[in-house]
Write a protein that holds these residues in place. Structure first.
Motif, PDB file in Angstrom:
ATOM      1  N   THR A  80       0.818  -1.219   0.000  1.00 55.93           N
ATOM      2  CA  THR A  80       0.000   0.000   0.000  1.00 55.93           C
ATOM      3  C   THR A  80       0.850   1.266   0.000  1.00 55.93           C
ATOM      4  O   THR A  80       0.415   2.311  -0.483  1.00 55.93           O
ATOM      5  CB  THR A  80      -0.935   0.017   1.227  1.00 55.93           C
ATOM      6  OG1 THR A  80      -0.142  -0.075   2.420  1.00 55.93           O
ATOM      7  CG2 THR A  80      -1.911  -1.151   1.173  1.00 55.93           C
ATOM      8  N   LYS A  81       2.064   1.163   0.507  1.00 55.72           N
ATOM      9  CA  LYS A  81       2.931   2.332   0.534  1.00 55.72           C
ATOM     10  C   LYS A  81       4.387   1.878   0.654  1.00 55.72           C
ATOM     11  O   LYS A  81       4.701   0.979   1.435  1.00 55.72           O
ATOM     12  CB  LYS A  81       2.558   3.241   1.707  1.00 55.72           C
ATOM     13  CG  LYS A  81       3.311   4.577   1.704  1.00 55.72           C
ATOM     14  CD  LYS A  81       2.855   5.458   2.867  1.00 55.72           C
ATOM     15  CE  LYS A  81       3.580   6.799   2.830  1.00 55.72           C
ATOM     16  NZ  LYS A  81       3.171   7.685   3.958  1.00 55.72           N
ATOM     17  N   VAL A  82       5.245   2.537  -0.127  1.00 53.29           N
ATOM     18  CA  VAL A  82       6.673   2.227  -0.072  1.00 53.29           C
ATOM     19  C   VAL A  82       7.410   3.431   0.481  1.00 53.29           C
ATOM     20  O   VAL A  82       7.421   4.508  -0.145  1.00 53.29           O
ATOM     21  CB  VAL A  82       7.242   1.858  -1.462  1.00 53.29           C
ATOM     22  CG1 VAL A  82       8.721   1.517  -1.354  1.00 53.29           C
ATOM     23  CG2 VAL A  82       6.477   0.709  -2.075  1.00 53.29           C
ATOM     24  N   GLU A  83       7.969   3.276   1.653  1.00 53.85           N
ATOM     25  CA  GLU A  83       8.759   4.333   2.254  1.00 53.85           C
ATOM     26  C   GLU A  83      10.244   4.027   2.054  1.00 53.85           C
ATOM     27  O   GLU A  83      10.605   2.979   1.534  1.00 53.85           O
ATOM     28  CB  GLU A  83       8.406   4.465   3.736  1.00 53.85           C
ATOM     29  CG  GLU A  83       6.954   4.851   3.951  1.00 53.85           C
ATOM     30  CD  GLU A  83       6.595   4.954   5.421  1.00 53.85           C
ATOM     31  OE1 GLU A  83       7.423   4.521   6.260  1.00 53.85           O
ATOM     32  OE2 GLU A  83       5.490   5.447   5.735  1.00 53.85           O
ATOM     33  N   GLU A  84      11.088   4.935   2.498  1.00 51.98           N
ATOM     34  CA  GLU A  84      12.521   4.771   2.232  1.00 51.98           C
ATOM     35  C   GLU A  84      13.090   3.532   2.907  1.00 51.98           C
ATOM     36  O   GLU A  84      13.856   2.778   2.304  1.00 51.98           O
ATOM     37  CB  GLU A  84      13.286   6.005   2.707  1.00 51.98           C
ATOM     38  CG  GLU A  84      14.762   5.942   2.329  1.00 51.98           C
ATOM     39  CD  GLU A  84      15.518   7.187   2.744  1.00 51.98           C
ATOM     40  OE1 GLU A  84      16.746   7.185   2.592  1.00 51.98           O
ATOM     41  OE2 GLU A  84      14.878   8.157   3.206  1.00 51.98           O
ATOM     42  N   LYS A  85      12.688   3.286   4.149  1.00 55.08           N
ATOM     43  CA  LYS A  85      13.279   2.198   4.919  1.00 55.08           C
ATOM     44  C   LYS A  85      12.292   1.104   5.295  1.00 55.08           C
ATOM     45  O   LYS A  85      12.643   0.178   6.013  1.00 55.08           O
ATOM     46  CB  LYS A  85      13.920   2.748   6.196  1.00 55.08           C
ATOM     47  CG  LYS A  85      15.080   3.709   5.953  1.00 55.08           C
ATOM     48  CD  LYS A  85      16.238   3.033   5.190  1.00 55.08           C
ATOM     49  CE  LYS A  85      17.381   4.005   4.959  1.00 55.08           C
ATOM     50  NZ  LYS A  85      18.480   3.367   4.178  1.00 55.08           N
ATOM     51  N   GLN A  86      11.056   1.184   4.809  1.00 57.62           N
ATOM     52  CA  GLN A  86      10.077   0.146   5.111  1.00 57.62           C
ATOM     53  C   GLN A  86       8.958   0.152   4.093  1.00 57.62           C
ATOM     54  O   GLN A  86       8.804   1.106   3.331  1.00 57.62           O
ATOM     55  CB  GLN A  86       9.510   0.326   6.520  1.00 57.62           C
ATOM     56  CG  GLN A  86       8.741   1.619   6.704  1.00 57.62           C
ATOM     57  CD  GLN A  86       8.264   1.805   8.119  1.00 57.62           C
ATOM     58  OE1 GLN A  86       8.748   1.148   9.049  1.00 57.62           O
ATOM     59  NE2 GLN A  86       7.287   2.690   8.327  1.00 57.62           N
TER      60      GLN A  86
ATOM     61  N   VAL B 247      13.149  -2.701  -4.757  1.00 56.50           N
ATOM     62  CA  VAL B 247      12.715  -4.099  -4.645  1.00 56.50           C
ATOM     63  C   VAL B 247      11.223  -4.267  -4.926  1.00 56.50           C
ATOM     64  O   VAL B 247      10.811  -5.202  -5.614  1.00 56.50           O
ATOM     65  CB  VAL B 247      13.051  -4.655  -3.246  1.00 56.50           C
ATOM     66  CG1 VAL B 247      12.627  -6.125  -3.133  1.00 56.50           C
ATOM     67  CG2 VAL B 247      14.534  -4.508  -2.946  1.00 56.50           C
ATOM     68  N   VAL B 248      10.379  -3.362  -4.367  1.00 54.30           N
ATOM     69  CA  VAL B 248       8.923  -3.508  -4.510  1.00 54.30           C
ATOM     70  C   VAL B 248       8.292  -2.208  -4.973  1.00 54.30           C
ATOM     71  O   VAL B 248       8.910  -1.142  -4.924  1.00 54.30           O
ATOM     72  CB  VAL B 248       8.278  -3.949  -3.173  1.00 54.30           C
ATOM     73  CG1 VAL B 248       8.783  -5.327  -2.762  1.00 54.30           C
ATOM     74  CG2 VAL B 248       8.555  -2.936  -2.072  1.00 54.30           C
ATOM     75  N   ALA B 249       7.025  -2.329  -5.384  1.00 53.89           N
ATOM     76  CA  ALA B 249       6.272  -1.155  -5.836  1.00 53.89           C
ATOM     77  C   ALA B 249       4.846  -1.229  -5.286  1.00 53.89           C
ATOM     78  O   ALA B 249       4.343  -2.316  -4.945  1.00 53.89           O
ATOM     79  CB  ALA B 249       6.249  -1.102  -7.355  1.00 53.89           C
ATOM     80  N   GLU B 250       4.168  -0.093  -5.191  1.00 55.00           N
ATOM     81  CA  GLU B 250       2.796  -0.058  -4.699  1.00 55.00           C
ATOM     82  C   GLU B 250       1.890  -0.916  -5.583  1.00 55.00           C
ATOM     83  O   GLU B 250       2.018  -0.917  -6.802  1.00 55.00           O
ATOM     84  CB  GLU B 250       2.285   1.384  -4.660  1.00 55.00           C
ATOM     85  CG  GLU B 250       2.894   2.214  -3.541  1.00 55.00           C
ATOM     86  CD  GLU B 250       2.246   3.584  -3.422  1.00 55.00           C
ATOM     87  OE1 GLU B 250       1.151   3.772  -3.978  1.00 55.00           O
ATOM     88  OE2 GLU B 250       2.838   4.461  -2.763  1.00 55.00           O
ATOM     89  N   GLY B 251       0.995  -1.634  -4.915  1.00 58.04           N
ATOM     90  CA  GLY B 251       0.059  -2.497  -5.628  1.00 58.04           C
ATOM     91  C   GLY B 251       0.593  -3.902  -5.874  1.00 58.04           C
ATOM     92  O   GLY B 251      -0.153  -4.788  -6.294  1.00 58.04           O
ATOM     93  N   GLN B 252       1.866  -4.133  -5.603  1.00 56.47           N
ATOM     94  CA  GLN B 252       2.469  -5.450  -5.823  1.00 56.47           C
ATOM     95  C   GLN B 252       2.013  -6.425  -4.747  1.00 56.47           C
ATOM     96  O   GLN B 252       1.931  -6.084  -3.572  1.00 56.47           O
ATOM     97  CB  GLN B 252       3.987  -5.330  -5.817  1.00 56.47           C
ATOM     98  CG  GLN B 252       4.719  -6.616  -6.176  1.00 56.47           C
ATOM     99  CD  GLN B 252       6.222  -6.394  -6.236  1.00 56.47           C
ATOM    100  OE1 GLN B 252       6.707  -5.257  -6.165  1.00 56.47           O
ATOM    101  NE2 GLN B 252       6.967  -7.477  -6.366  1.00 56.47           N
ATOM    102  N   GLU B 253       1.682  -7.642  -5.160  1.00 54.64           N
ATOM    103  CA  GLU B 253       1.274  -8.680  -4.210  1.00 54.64           C
ATOM    104  C   GLU B 253       2.478  -9.520  -3.819  1.00 54.64           C
ATOM    105  O   GLU B 253       3.250  -9.945  -4.677  1.00 54.64           O
ATOM    106  CB  GLU B 253       0.184  -9.561  -4.842  1.00 54.64           C
ATOM    107  CG  GLU B 253      -0.450 -10.540  -3.866  1.00 54.64           C
ATOM    108  CD  GLU B 253      -1.602 -11.317  -4.488  1.00 54.64           C
ATOM    109  OE1 GLU B 253      -2.737 -10.817  -4.439  1.00 54.64           O
ATOM    110  OE2 GLU B 253      -1.341 -12.418  -5.034  1.00 54.64           O
ATOM    111  N   LEU B 254       2.616  -9.776  -2.513  1.00 52.27           N
ATOM    112  CA  LEU B 254       3.796 -10.469  -2.011  1.00 52.27           C
ATOM    113  C   LEU B 254       3.429 -11.632  -1.113  1.00 52.27           C
ATOM    114  O   LEU B 254       2.401 -11.581  -0.407  1.00 52.27           O
ATOM    115  CB  LEU B 254       4.682  -9.497  -1.213  1.00 52.27           C
ATOM    116  CG  LEU B 254       5.153  -8.220  -1.905  1.00 52.27           C
ATOM    117  CD1 LEU B 254       5.853  -7.316  -0.895  1.00 52.27           C
ATOM    118  CD2 LEU B 254       6.065  -8.537  -3.073  1.00 52.27           C
ATOM    119  N   GLN B 255       4.241 -12.661  -1.161  1.00 50.40           N
ATOM    120  CA  GLN B 255       4.120 -13.751  -0.196  1.00 50.40           C
ATOM    121  C   GLN B 255       5.060 -13.424   0.957  1.00 50.40           C
ATOM    122  O   GLN B 255       6.247 -13.189   0.746  1.00 50.40           O
ATOM    123  CB  GLN B 255       4.501 -15.082  -0.846  1.00 50.40           C
ATOM    124  CG  GLN B 255       3.594 -15.506  -1.985  1.00 50.40           C
ATOM    125  CD  GLN B 255       2.154 -15.691  -1.528  1.00 50.40           C
ATOM    126  OE1 GLN B 255       1.886 -16.347  -0.498  1.00 50.40           O
ATOM    127  NE2 GLN B 255       1.210 -15.121  -2.282  1.00 50.40           N
TER     128      GLN B 255
END
Length: 380
Positions: free
Chosen positions: A24-30, A60-68
């Protein structure tokens, strides 16, 4: 009541539980995620995104990406999650299969470190410098971002140790190619090759994935002291296959036999009656063999060596000596040339016996008369 439901959810989600989350949100360190089937939010620390060092979470990741994800900590209204833990579980299972089957696979070089290369396989894979190529590499800087083929050569999950080798793949490919070449070439074939190495006894030539030896005696029709006088490393050459030993993987080659023979142009350079300079190569009881052109020797018969009577050629000639010779005869088909040194020498001066004979008119005498008088006295 909502608080009670949250408590139930928290109890159901324990450390080690696997969940599906959407970024839902990608911050600098989390990274913040919503958990499927749960009203609790989750947070992924940057250190839990990958087995490799990550500078920015957006790498590594982007908003909206589904992760296990795997739960690493349960708080009152928040779950601390790990992406790299799930990736590692899947990676170890996959790597074990690759290790057992000796599978060759592709992977991207993520980083260049002291002593080798780093690959992200869900876990950190390391390629020691000695296992990158089958030749020495001075600087690996340009390897970052490249995709290479690998084999897993060491695997220890307990120590989190994964050792990969690109060199093993290269060497296996070369071995297979070498067998194919060995099976395809035949004695007598003429092939193009590249000089790989030069030694004191000859040159090794690559003829398409396998090296063959051109012995120093097969480099040229002329005498060769050092192979480097004739060939250089990297030079393209035509070679003839002399023999193939498939069991010992040895190939004998010749450059000399792809060149025009020394006798092919003899009639254009020499003819009966011509005079040329040569070098005495061998002395035998019946004469001397003299090299008159590179690789072409002619015979000076002992009777054609000198105007003086000699018992052996050694009396007047020595090996390595330069001499002037006259061509008496050329037989190109039989590769024979008859030469003469004698015909270029000044003729021996003849002894003048006229002083011993005088005519009667001059009041002289003849030798025969003197001997005749003595014979008459003996008879008396």
């Amino acid at each position: 009541m909502v608080e009670d439901m949250n408590q139930v959810e928290v109890k159901n989600l324990e450390v080690g539980s696997k969940v599906t989350g959407t970024v839902t949100k990608v911050e600098e360190k989390q990274v913040l995620v919503s958990i499927e089937g749960s009203k609790l939010d989750g947070i992924i620390p940057i250190s839990e995104l990958s087995s490799l060092h990550v500078e920015k979470a957006t790498d590594v990741v982007a908003e909206g990406q589904e992760l296990q994800l795997k739960v690493t900590k349960v708080e009152d209204e928040l779950l601390v999650l790990s992406k790299k833990a799930v990736d590692a579980d899947l990676a170890w299972e996959d790597l074990q299969k690759k290790f057992e089957s000796k599978e060759v696979f592709e992977a991207e070089i993520k980083d260049v470190v002291k002593g080798g290369l780093v690959v992200d396989l869900g876990v950190r894979g390391f390629v020691p410098a000695s296992l990158v190529e089958n030749h020495f590499v001075d600087d690996f800087a340009d390897y970052k971002g490249r995709t290479l083929t690998f084999k897993v050569v060491e695997l220890e999950k307990e120590k989190n140790r994964v050792i990969l080798s690109h060199r093993a793949v290269v060497e296996e490919e070369m071995k297979n190619k070498k067998h194919q070449v060995l099976d395809s070439i035949e004695t007598g074939q003429v092939l193009e090759g590249t000089v790989q190495r030069i030694t004191d006894f000859g040159a090794f030539v690559d003829i398409g994935g396998v090296d063959g030896l051109v012995h120093i005696s097969q480099l040229s029709y002329e005498h060769v002291t050092k192979p480097s006088e004739v060939v250089t490393e990297g030079q393209k050459v035509q070679v003839k296959v002399l023999s193939v030993d498939r069991d010992n993987e040895r190939i004998s080659l010749s450059i000399k036999e792809t060149l025009p023979g020394p006798w092919s142009m003899v009639s254009e350079k020499l003819s009966a009656g011509s005079i040329t300079e040569g070098v005495v190569k061998r002395l035998v009881s019946f004469g001397a063999f003299v090299e008159v052109l590179p690789g072409v020797e002619g015979l000076v018969h002992i009777s054609q060596i000198s105007n003086k009577h000699i018992g052996t050629p050694h009396e007047v000639l020595s090996e390595g000596e330069k001499v002037q010779v006259k061509v008496l005869d050329i037989n190109e088909n039989e590769q024979r040339i008859s030469l003469s040194i004698r015909e270029l020498e000044e003729p021996e001066p003849q002894e003048d016996y006229s002083q011993y004979s005088h005519s009667e008119e001059s009041g002289g005498f003849q030798l025969g008369e003197m001997i005749g008088d003595k014979l008459k006295k003996l008879k008396k």
